[in-house]
Each structure stands twice: as C-alpha cells, then as structure tokens.
Enzyme design. Structure first.
Site, PDB file in Angstrom:
ATOM      1  N   SER A 182       1.265   4.125  -6.727  1.00  0.00           N
ATOM      2  CA  SER A 182       1.454   2.804  -7.327  1.00  0.00           C
ATOM      3  C   SER A 182       0.207   1.935  -7.315  1.00  0.00           C
ATOM      4  CB  SER A 182       2.613   2.085  -6.643  1.00  0.00           C
ATOM      5  OG  SER A 182       2.421   2.039  -5.251  1.00  0.00           O
ATOM      6  N   HIS A 210       7.026   5.149 -10.522  1.00  0.00           N
ATOM      7  CA  HIS A 210       6.089   4.768 -11.585  1.00  0.00           C
ATOM      8  C   HIS A 210       5.932   5.850 -12.659  1.00  0.00           C
ATOM      9  CE1 HIS A 210       4.633   0.897 -10.071  1.00  0.00           C
ATOM     10  NE2 HIS A 210       4.873   1.418  -8.878  1.00  0.00           N
ATOM     11  N   LYS A 241      11.402  -0.839 -12.426  1.00  0.00           N
ATOM     12  CA  LYS A 241      10.091  -0.839 -13.064  1.00  0.00           C
ATOM     13  C   LYS A 241      10.259  -0.649 -14.566  1.00  0.00           C
ATOM     14  CE  LYS A 241       8.024  -0.596  -8.812  1.00  0.00           C
ATOM     15  NZ  LYS A 241       8.110   0.194  -7.595  1.00  0.00           N
TER      16      LYS A 241
HETATM   17  C1  LIG Z   1       8.543   0.007  -6.249  1.00  0.00           C
HETATM   18  C2  LIG Z   1       8.635   1.297  -5.558  1.00  0.00           C
HETATM   19  C3  LIG Z   1       9.763   1.614  -4.780  1.00  0.00           C
HETATM   20  C4  LIG Z   1      10.879   0.624  -4.536  1.00  0.00           C
HETATM   21  O1  LIG Z   1      11.662   0.408  -5.652  1.00  0.00           O
HETATM   22  P1  LIG Z   1      12.566  -0.898  -5.773  1.00  0.00           P
HETATM   23  O2  LIG Z   1      13.597  -0.520  -6.753  1.00  0.00           O
HETATM   24  O3  LIG Z   1      11.695  -2.007  -6.241  1.00  0.00           O
HETATM   25  O4  LIG Z   1      13.142  -1.157  -4.419  1.00  0.00           O
HETATM   26  C5  LIG Z   1       9.813   2.872  -4.204  1.00  0.00           C
HETATM   27  N1  LIG Z   1       8.811   3.762  -4.362  1.00  0.00           N
HETATM   28  C6  LIG Z   1       7.704   3.473  -5.077  1.00  0.00           C
HETATM   29  C7  LIG Z   1       6.629   4.497  -5.214  1.00  0.00           C
HETATM   30  C8  LIG Z   1       7.583   2.230  -5.695  1.00  0.00           C
HETATM   31  O5  LIG Z   1       6.480   1.947  -6.392  1.00  0.00           O
END
Ligand SMILES: *Cc1c(COP(=O)(O)O)cnc(C)c1O
Length: 393
Positions: A182, A210, A241
């Site tokens: 990320s 992502h 996301k």
């Molecule tokens: C954002 C993210 C999460 C968490 O997801 P949410 O739905 O925002 O709790 C988990 N793993 C990765 C790699 C992320 O970038």
C-alpha cells in the site's frame, strides 16, 4: 480532565517536535476528484476511491434502496440474527467475481485479517510473513499465537531459505503477503510465492486490498492477474478502497469458509455489515463485471501522473500500480511539501514513520478514474513548482 493522562500531552509534544504530528483534515463534501475542505474546493490526490465508486450514482441509489427496504442497521452479529439476504447475495457474487469456491463478508478489511488468520493457524503452526505486510496482517498473526518467520520485501530467495530453515517448526504453515504494497505500490511475486508454498507445503494467504478493482481482468485482483485460480488458499480483500464502500471479505475453499462462519471472532462478536453498505458493494461488483472502462481510465491517469512527476525530477519509487509515492525522505520536508500544496488547493497527505520507515517519508498520490486529464496536469504543475521552491527537486 484528570492529571493521570498528562503523559499523552508529552507524547503529542514529542510527535510535533519530530515532524510526525499529522494534521487531520475534515472533508465537507462527497469523495471524488475534488473535495471541499475548510470551505475551499481542493484537488484530491490521496483517497483510495480508485474507481470513483464511493459516490457513483448507481451505487448511491442501490444503498438508498436497501436502506428503505432493510433499514440502517443489520441488528445483530451475523451468527445470531444479523445475516440478511444482502449478505448472502454479496458472498455468492464475490466468490463468482474472484473465481473462488466460497466467501465470507466482514465489517472491514482489518477485521477480515484479524478474524481469518487466527482460524487458519494457531500456536503449533508457523507463519512466513513478508516484512512490509499491512498492520492488520501483523495484528492477525499476533492474535493467532502462531510462530513467526519474517522474510525480506519481495525477496524469494530469502523466503525459500526461511522455509527451508523453519518449516518444520510448524504443524501447518502459511505464507502471508500483501498483494500490492500500500505504501510503495509494488506487487508481490505471487506466482513464485505459490510455487514455494506448494514445494514446502505451506498455505498461501494474500491480502488484495489494493489489487481489487485495479489488477486482473475487470479488476478481479491479484490472483486473476497471475492466473493462480485454485492454487491460492485464501484471498482476502476490502470493500473500502476501489469498491468505494466499507467492509471486507475472505474467499477460499468451501470448507475453510464454512469454518470461518463458525469461528471468526469479528463474525461472532461484532455486528454485521449494514444493509446500505452491503447493497453498495453488490452494485459496485455488478458495475465492474459489466464494464472495465473505469479500470482502464484509472491506469491511464496513473501512467500520465507518474510520467509527469518523473520527468520533473521526482522519485516515484518502484510502484507497478496506480499508487504513486513521491519519495522525499526527510519528515519535516515532507510535511512542508504537503502543507504548501494544501495552500495552493492540492490535497495530498504526508506519510511518515511509523506508517513507513524512518527517513523514507513521502507523499502518496492516489490517482483515480474520476480525475480528468486537466486534474492530472494541474497535479504535475503544482508539484513541480512547489517542489522546486522548497528544494525537493
Ligand atoms: C486498507 C487495508 C486494509 C484494511 O482494510 P479496511 O477495509 O480499510 O479495514 C487491509 N490490508 C491492506 C493491505 C490495506 O491496504
């Protein structure tokens, strides 16, 4: 105010003196290429709304309709009285979209990781974990009490030597990695990881937060990108996301997902995802299935943003995805770049330790499918003029 929490003020002072105190901005509008902050329209370059689905008219309408039919709350945890037909539809649709046997929905990606990992491994087992894995994976592994062996970022030789050395310490073993990292936007070599998992009898767990909506055909994610269907044991992801909403999921074999429905703690002990969010996810998946133009637009915008910044002399790291880190290094310089951009109408949050390593501070840009080509040019122009003025390029 009690005196017993004065230590917090001391810690805040410390953060400020190290340039690590992040101002938290309040958005006064819907998410999109432009957002309103402090009454001013700003070019938004840092939300994870890759495809613009957070405020897509069809998705909004689906959520409203679901609220009218099902109300605003799910009413209970999934295992007692909180499972409704929307949850069942999303779980079925996700399994199809991901080409997996079955799936389970959680209230967030963080909860998907912290709920799934401890069901898959326990204290007699061992996890091989990539060093830049997301915090929610690290938390999930800690909660599992499994033994841990960390391998270097993207380094398959190191992973193999750790497997050789430590595999026998665990009854079961599992390799866990982010699919797309990320903060850097580089991609795990999931094809090699899968071969190593097969060779050393270790399950393969990938966090596709992502990758969803970004990689693979119609944004089906990293497993699709590498054509590894039926070879990866658990694909976890988030709805927050590219899918634009809220929630998370795990997908895998029918029996594993059945077991998660029986054992995962966020499923048993925290109330279910709301009807509005669940219906929104369903609609976002339908949009992705029928049309990949948003995914294509996202890639087009991110390619021109990266090229423009690199031509201007910025270091955008080793990203292979739309995530565009503008590497600065120094924490205070990064905050200065971000706050000067902010004054000129560009919203681009700084990212500093502990989110990234000390001395590798950066501004992470997230272009999206709803940015216009003028938005991308404005971003490049503003970065270039301000970057020169404050001596970053
Ligand atoms: C954002 C993210 C999460 C968490 O997801 P949410 O739905 O925002 O709790 C988990 N793993 C990765 C790699 C992320 O970038």
């Amino acid at each position: 105010m009690t005196k017993r929490t004065e230590w917090a003020a001391t810690e805040i002072e410390q953060l400020k003196s190290e340039g690590r105190y992040i101002p938290i901005r309040t958005i006064e509008s819907a998410q999109g290429a432009h957002v309103t902050i402090e009454g001013k329209s700003m070019l938004n370059l840092c939300s994870n709304n890759y495809l613009g689905l957070a405020n897509h008219p069809e998705v909004v309408k689906a959520a409203l309709r679901a609220i009218e039919e099902f109300g605003v709350g799910a009413g209970a945890v999934r295992s007692i009285a909180g499972t409704n037909t929307l949850h069942m539809k999303v779980e079925k649709k996700l399994a199809e979209f991901k080409n997996m046997d079955s799936s389970i929905v959680f209230q967030g990606g963080l909860l998907a990781n912290s709920g799934t990992i401890p069901v898959m491994v326990g204290k007699e087992d061992i996890v091989f974990s990539e060093e830049l894995n997301h915090a929610s994976i690290i938390d999930g592994v800690r909660l599992s009490s499994a033994k841990r062996s960390m391998y270097r970022h993207l380094d398959m030789e190191d992973l193999e030597s750790k497997l050789k050395e430590n595999r026998k310490e665990g009854k079961k073993a599992m390799i866990i990695s982010d699919g797309v990292f990320s903060m850097d936007g580089d991609i795990a070599p999931l094809d090699r990881i899968t071969e190593l998992g097969e060779k050393y009898d270790a399950m393969i767990y990938v966090d596709d937060a992502h990758g969803e909506g970004v990689l693979g055909s119609h944004g089906r994610g990293i497993v699709d990108h590498f054509h590894l269907h039926d070879r990866v044991d658990l694909e976890m992801g988030t709805f927050s996301k590219a899918l634009g909403t809220m929630g998370g999921f795990s997908a895998g074999s029918k029996s594993l997902i059945d077991l998660l429905h029986q054992r995962a703690r966020p499923f048993l002990f925290s109330s279910a995802l709301n009807p509005g969010d669940t219906a929104a996810v369903l609609k976002s998946l339908e949009i992705l299935e029928r049309d990949d133009s948003l995914v294509k637009k996202l890639w087009k915008n991110s390619t021109s943003l990266k090229k423009g910044l690199e031509d201007a002399g910025f270091n955008t790291g080793s990203s292979k995805t739309p995530i565009t880190p503008v590497m600065v290094g120094d924490e205070k310089k990064t905050l200065e770049l971000s706050s000067t951009l902010y004054k000129e109408g560009v919203f681009a949050s700084p990212i500093v330790f502990p989110t990234v390593a000390k001395g590798s501070a950066r501004i992470r840009l997230m272009p999206s499918a709803v940015h216009s080509s003028e938005d991308i040019s404005t971003a490049i122009e503003k970065f270039t003029s301000i970057g020169k003025k404050i001596g970053v390029i």
